[in-house]
Design a protein around this motif. Sequence first.
Motif, PDB file in Angstrom:
ATOM      1  N   PRO A   1       0.900  -1.489   0.170  1.00 31.77           N
ATOM      2  CA  PRO A   1       0.164  -0.356   0.222  1.00 31.77           C
ATOM      3  C   PRO A   1       0.900   1.845   0.076  1.00 31.77           C
ATOM      4  O   PRO A   1       0.472   2.058  -0.691  1.00 31.77           O
ATOM      5  CB  PRO A   1      -1.120  -0.304   1.242  1.00 31.77           C
ATOM      6  N   SER A   2       1.487   1.111   0.708  1.00 31.95           N
ATOM      7  CA  SER A   2       2.817   2.788   0.292  1.00 31.95           C
ATOM      8  C   SER A   2       3.855   3.143  -0.582  1.00 31.95           C
ATOM      9  O   SER A   2       3.898   1.856  -1.701  1.00 31.95           O
ATOM     10  CB  SER A   2       4.057   2.376   1.036  1.00 31.95           C
ATOM     11  N   PRO A   3       3.778   3.836  -1.224  1.00 30.90           N
ATOM     12  CA  PRO A   3       4.413   4.876  -2.509  1.00 30.90           C
ATOM     13  C   PRO A   3       5.748   4.248  -1.548  1.00 30.90           C
ATOM     14  O   PRO A   3       5.973   3.938  -1.514  1.00 30.90           O
ATOM     15  CB  PRO A   3       4.141   6.086  -2.452  1.00 30.90           C
ATOM     16  N   VAL A   4       6.399   3.728  -3.746  1.00 30.40           N
ATOM     17  CA  VAL A   4       8.118   3.378  -3.781  1.00 30.40           C
ATOM     18  C   VAL A   4       8.699   3.856  -4.312  1.00 30.40           C
ATOM     19  O   VAL A   4       8.568   4.115  -5.454  1.00 30.40           O
ATOM     20  CB  VAL A   4       7.829   1.635  -3.168  1.00 30.40           C
ATOM     21  N   LEU A   5       9.697   3.727  -3.977  1.00 28.51           N
ATOM     22  CA  LEU A   5      11.234   4.476  -4.916  1.00 28.51           C
ATOM     23  C   LEU A   5      11.520   3.649  -4.399  1.00 28.51           C
ATOM     24  O   LEU A   5      12.614   3.722  -3.473  1.00 28.51           O
ATOM     25  CB  LEU A   5      11.719   5.664  -3.925  1.00 28.51           C
ATOM     26  N   TRP A   6      12.118   2.740  -5.625  1.00 25.18           N
ATOM     27  CA  TRP A   6      12.818   2.075  -5.650  1.00 25.18           C
ATOM     28  C   TRP A   6      14.345   2.029  -6.754  1.00 25.18           C
ATOM     29  O   TRP A   6      13.780   2.420  -8.295  1.00 25.18           O
ATOM     30  CB  TRP A   6      12.488   0.621  -7.013  1.00 25.18           C
TER      31      TRP A   6
ATOM     32  N   LEU B   1       8.361   4.718  -8.130  1.00 32.03           N
ATOM     33  CA  LEU B   1       9.435   5.765  -8.857  1.00 32.03           C
ATOM     34  C   LEU B   1      10.593   4.475  -9.477  1.00 32.03           C
ATOM     35  O   LEU B   1      10.708   3.779  -8.271  1.00 32.03           O
ATOM     36  CB  LEU B   1       9.185   6.740  -8.377  1.00 32.03           C
ATOM     37  N   VAL B   2      10.992   4.179 -10.685  1.00 32.03           N
ATOM     38  CA  VAL B   2      12.474   3.235 -10.501  1.00 32.03           C
ATOM     39  C   VAL B   2      13.311   3.645 -11.048  1.00 32.03           C
ATOM     40  O   VAL B   2      13.140   5.174 -11.715  1.00 32.03           O
ATOM     41  CB  VAL B   2      12.234   1.795 -11.643  1.00 32.03           C
ATOM     42  N   VAL B   3      14.178   3.989 -10.353  1.00 28.80           N
ATOM     43  CA  VAL B   3      15.876   5.073 -11.147  1.00 28.80           C
ATOM     44  C   VAL B   3      16.442   4.116 -11.325  1.00 28.80           C
ATOM     45  O   VAL B   3      17.077   2.933 -10.800  1.00 28.80           O
ATOM     46  CB  VAL B   3      15.790   5.912  -9.524  1.00 28.80           C
ATOM     47  N   ARG B   4      16.887   4.097 -12.639  1.00 28.59           N
ATOM     48  CA  ARG B   4      17.773   3.383 -12.453  1.00 28.59           C
ATOM     49  C   ARG B   4      19.702   3.546 -13.012  1.00 28.59           C
ATOM     50  O   ARG B   4      20.989   3.406 -13.186  1.00 28.59           O
ATOM     51  CB  ARG B   4      17.539   3.053 -14.145  1.00 28.59           C
TER      52      ARG B   4
ATOM     53  N   GLU C   1       6.153  -2.145 -17.925  1.00 28.31           N
ATOM     54  CA  GLU C   1       4.160  -1.722 -17.795  1.00 28.31           C
ATOM     55  C   GLU C   1       3.802  -1.451 -16.168  1.00 28.31           C
ATOM     56  O   GLU C   1       2.881  -0.838 -15.630  1.00 28.31           O
ATOM     57  CB  GLU C   1       3.992  -3.302 -18.393  1.00 28.31           C
ATOM     58  N   ASN C   2       4.470  -2.244 -15.008  1.00 21.24           N
ATOM     59  CA  ASN C   2       3.951  -2.154 -14.184  1.00 21.24           C
ATOM     60  C   ASN C   2       4.302  -0.684 -13.122  1.00 21.24           C
ATOM     61  O   ASN C   2       3.547  -0.545 -11.697  1.00 21.24           O
ATOM     62  CB  ASN C   2       4.221  -3.482 -13.303  1.00 21.24           C
ATOM     63  N   THR C   3       6.066  -0.292 -13.160  1.00 23.47           N
ATOM     64  CA  THR C   3       6.251   1.137 -12.850  1.00 23.47           C
ATOM     65  C   THR C   3       5.812   2.163 -13.397  1.00 23.47           C
ATOM     66  O   THR C   3       6.443   2.426 -14.756  1.00 23.47           O
ATOM     67  CB  THR C   3       8.185   0.519 -12.118  1.00 23.47           C
ATOM     68  N   ASP C   4       7.216   3.303 -12.886  1.00 30.00           N
ATOM     69  CA  ASP C   4       6.768   4.168 -13.915  1.00 30.00           C
ATOM     70  C   ASP C   4       8.148   4.503 -13.526  1.00 30.00           C
ATOM     71  O   ASP C   4       9.160   5.124 -12.453  1.00 30.00           O
ATOM     72  CB  ASP C   4       6.089   5.713 -12.315  1.00 30.00           C
ATOM     73  N   ALA C   5       8.668   5.467 -14.780  1.00 27.08           N
ATOM     74  CA  ALA C   5       9.934   5.688 -14.751  1.00 27.08           C
ATOM     75  C   ALA C   5       9.485   7.616 -14.749  1.00 27.08           C
ATOM     76  O   ALA C   5      11.870   8.062 -14.367  1.00 27.08           O
ATOM     77  CB  ALA C   5      11.132   4.909 -15.690  1.00 27.08           C
ATOM     78  N   ASP C   6       9.256   8.061 -15.451  1.00 24.90           N
ATOM     79  CA  ASP C   6       9.275   9.729 -15.077  1.00 24.90           C
ATOM     80  C   ASP C   6       8.705  10.027 -13.807  1.00 24.90           C
ATOM     81  O   ASP C   6       8.874  11.957 -14.487  1.00 24.90           O
ATOM     82  CB  ASP C   6       7.980   9.738 -16.925  1.00 24.90           C
ATOM     83  N   GLY C   7       8.633   9.983 -13.374  1.00 23.89           N
ATOM     84  CA  GLY C   7       8.387  10.799 -11.900  1.00 23.89           C
ATOM     85  C   GLY C   7       7.139  11.538 -11.766  1.00 23.89           C
ATOM     86  O   GLY C   7       7.078  12.409 -11.351  1.00 23.89           O
ATOM     87  N   VAL C   8       6.091  10.588 -12.037  1.00 28.92           N
ATOM     88  CA  VAL C   8       5.004  11.351 -12.135  1.00 28.92           C
ATOM     89  C   VAL C   8       4.461  11.740 -11.290  1.00 28.92           C
ATOM     90  O   VAL C   8       4.642  10.335 -10.376  1.00 28.92           O
ATOM     91  CB  VAL C   8       3.952  10.532 -12.818  1.00 28.92           C
ATOM     92  N   ALA C   9       4.410  12.348 -10.576  1.00 29.18           N
ATOM     93  CA  ALA C   9       4.004  13.157  -9.134  1.00 29.18           C
ATOM     94  C   ALA C   9       3.052  12.155  -8.508  1.00 29.18           C
ATOM     95  O   ALA C   9       3.156  11.688  -7.587  1.00 29.18           O
ATOM     96  CB  ALA C   9       3.666  14.416  -9.150  1.00 29.18           C
ATOM     97  N   SER C  10       1.594  11.366  -9.071  1.00 27.28           N
ATOM     98  CA  SER C  10       0.716  10.770  -8.790  1.00 27.28           C
ATOM     99  C   SER C  10       1.171   9.483  -8.688  1.00 27.28           C
ATOM    100  O   SER C  10      -0.078   8.299  -8.306  1.00 27.28           O
ATOM    101  CB  SER C  10      -0.325  10.860  -9.277  1.00 27.28           C
ATOM    102  N   SER C  11       2.117   8.778  -9.215  1.00 30.92           N
ATOM    103  CA  SER C  11       2.332   7.416  -9.445  1.00 30.92           C
ATOM    104  C   SER C  11       2.825   7.374  -7.864  1.00 30.92           C
ATOM    105  O   SER C  11       3.188   7.246  -7.653  1.00 30.92           O
ATOM    106  CB  SER C  11       3.464   7.203 -10.438  1.00 30.92           C
ATOM    107  N   LYS C  12       2.993   5.470  -8.202  1.00 31.80           N
ATOM    108  CA  LYS C  12       2.587   4.496  -6.606  1.00 31.80           C
ATOM    109  C   LYS C  12       4.265   4.005  -6.524  1.00 31.80           C
ATOM    110  O   LYS C  12       4.804   3.389  -5.675  1.00 31.80           O
ATOM    111  CB  LYS C  12       1.769   3.742  -6.587  1.00 31.80           C
TER     112      LYS C  12
END
Length: 492
Positions: free
Chosen positions: A310-315, A346-349, A333-344
Motif C-alpha cells: 500500500p505504500s508508495p515506493v522509490l526503487w 518510481l523506478v530509478v536506474r 508496465e508496472n512502474t513509473d520511470a518518469d517521476g509522475v507525481a501521482s505514481s505509486k
Amino acid sequence: MESATKAHFVLFPWTGTISHVIPMTDLGCLLASHGAEVTIVTTPVNAAIARSRVDRARAAITVTSIPFPAADAGLPEGCERLDLLRSPADVPRFFVANKGHGEAVARHCLHEAPRRQPSCVISGMCQTWALGLARELGVPCYVFHGFGAFALLCIEYLYEHRPHEAAASDDEPFDVPALPQFRCRLSTRQLPPHFLPPASVGGKALQGMREFDVAADGVVVNTFEELERGSAALLAEATGNGKKVFAVGPVSLCRSRGLDLQSTSGDARRCMEWLDAKEPRSVVYVSFGSGGRMAPAQLMQLGMALVSCPSPVLWLIKGADSLPGDVKEWLCENTDADGVASSKCLVVRGWAPQVAILAHPAVGGFMTHCGWGSTLEAVAAGVPMATWPFFAEQFINERLIVDVLGIGVSIGVTKPTENIFTAFSAGGSEAEAEAEMGMEQVKKALEMLMDQGPEGEERRRKAHELKLKAKGALEEGGSSYNNLEILIQSFV
Ligand code: UDP
C-alpha cells in the motif's frame, strides 16, 4: 594553525568500489574541517568523484590522480573499479593492477610529490601496499575498512575462535558472542569472504588483507561510540598491541542536503520532486547499494511485492540494462520511470542522491542490503530499515540493525546473493540463481516496516533517538568530534 605545524593525512581509498571512495572522501572533508591538511591519492576515475565531492564541500583538500595500470594487467583502459569489469574472471587482473597502482603511488609519494611529509597514512583495506609505503615514509599506517565496529569485532572473534569450523554444514547456525549480553547467530554461508572456502580469487588477496590489518597501527571506523554498544572499545582490546581505534562518524553528515543535490542529474531531481508530492513518512525507499544486483527471478518477486504494497515506493535498480526483456517489459508496465507525481512506484536506474533521499520527510522506511554506508546513512536520518543482506559483512550488520538496535525488520534472507567471490569460485560464470524470497514474505516484512501500531512506533522512536545521537556525535564536544581532535592532535 600554520601549514608547517598542521597534521597532514594522506588517504588511499580502496579503489574497487565507489562506496569506499565516498566515505573516505567524506572522512577527508571532516579532517579538513578540523584544521588538518589532507591529500587524497587515487585513480583517475575515482579522483573525479572525490574532486567533485571535495569541491561541493568547499574543503581545502588536494586530490592527486595516479594512473591505474589496467592495460598492463590485461584489462580495458579505464577499468578502475570492480563494477567496471567485464566479468568476475577479471577480478584477479584487477588485483594485479591494484598492486601496480600501489607501486606507482609509492614512486609518486617517495620521489615525485612536493616534499610535504605526511603525518599519517589512512588506507582502504585492500590497498595493502600502503603499509610498506608508510614504513618507508616513517609514518603510522591506519586502516579504514568501510565496515562498522561490531562487524570488525565479530571478524576478530571469528579469526580467534573459528566457530564456523565446528559447524556441520554451511547452513548450521552458531554463536558469535563478540558482544557480551547479545547472542549473535550466523551460519558459515553468511560470513564475510575471509571465512569462506578459499576461492581462486579470494584466497591470496584476502590473506594479504588480513596480514595488512594485523600489522596496521590503528583503525579509523565510520561509526560513533554511542551506536554499537562499546564495539569500538572492545575492538581496540581484541586487536591488541595498543592498536588505536577511532570512531569518527557518521562521515556522511559532513554533507548537507544541498551539497548532495548540487551534483545532480535528471534522475536525482525526479526523485526529489516525486518525494515532495508524497505524505510525510509514507514512502518505502528500496536500494541495494552502489552495485547490488539480484537474479531476475528474485527481482520479479521483489517487484511484485513492491507494486502491491500500500505504500508508495522509490526503487533504485542497478544493472537494469542487462535484465532480460520480459523483466524490462514488466517494469515498464508496472512502474513509473518518469517521476509522475501521482505514481505509486518510481523506478530509478541511474545514480540517486541517497543521503538526501533518506533525509526527505516523505521517507518512512528503507529496504537495504545492509551495506555499512547505507546502514549508517539510515541511522543518521532516523529511518527504520527492512534488511535484505547480500554478502560480505552484511549479515552481521543485519543482526546489529534488527537485534541490537531494534530499528529493523528482517526480510528473512538466509543465503548470500551471487557476488564476485561466489561467481568466481563457480568458475567465473554467473550462476542462474533462484528466488529465495517469495513475494508474500517480502510483502509481510514491508507491512511490518511501515506498521503504524506500537511495534512500528517503537522502531521509529529508537531510530529517531539514534539520529539525534549521530548528530550530537559530530557536534563540538561530541564523541566523534573529540575522536577526530585526538587523532589530529596526536600528529601536531
Ligand atoms: N549510493 C548513492 N546513490 C546510489 C547508490 C548508492 O548515493 O544510487 C551511495 C550510498 O549513499 C552509500 C554508498 O553509495 O554511501 C553505498 O555504500 P554501502 O556501503 O551501503 O554499499 P555498497 O555499495 O558497498 O554495497
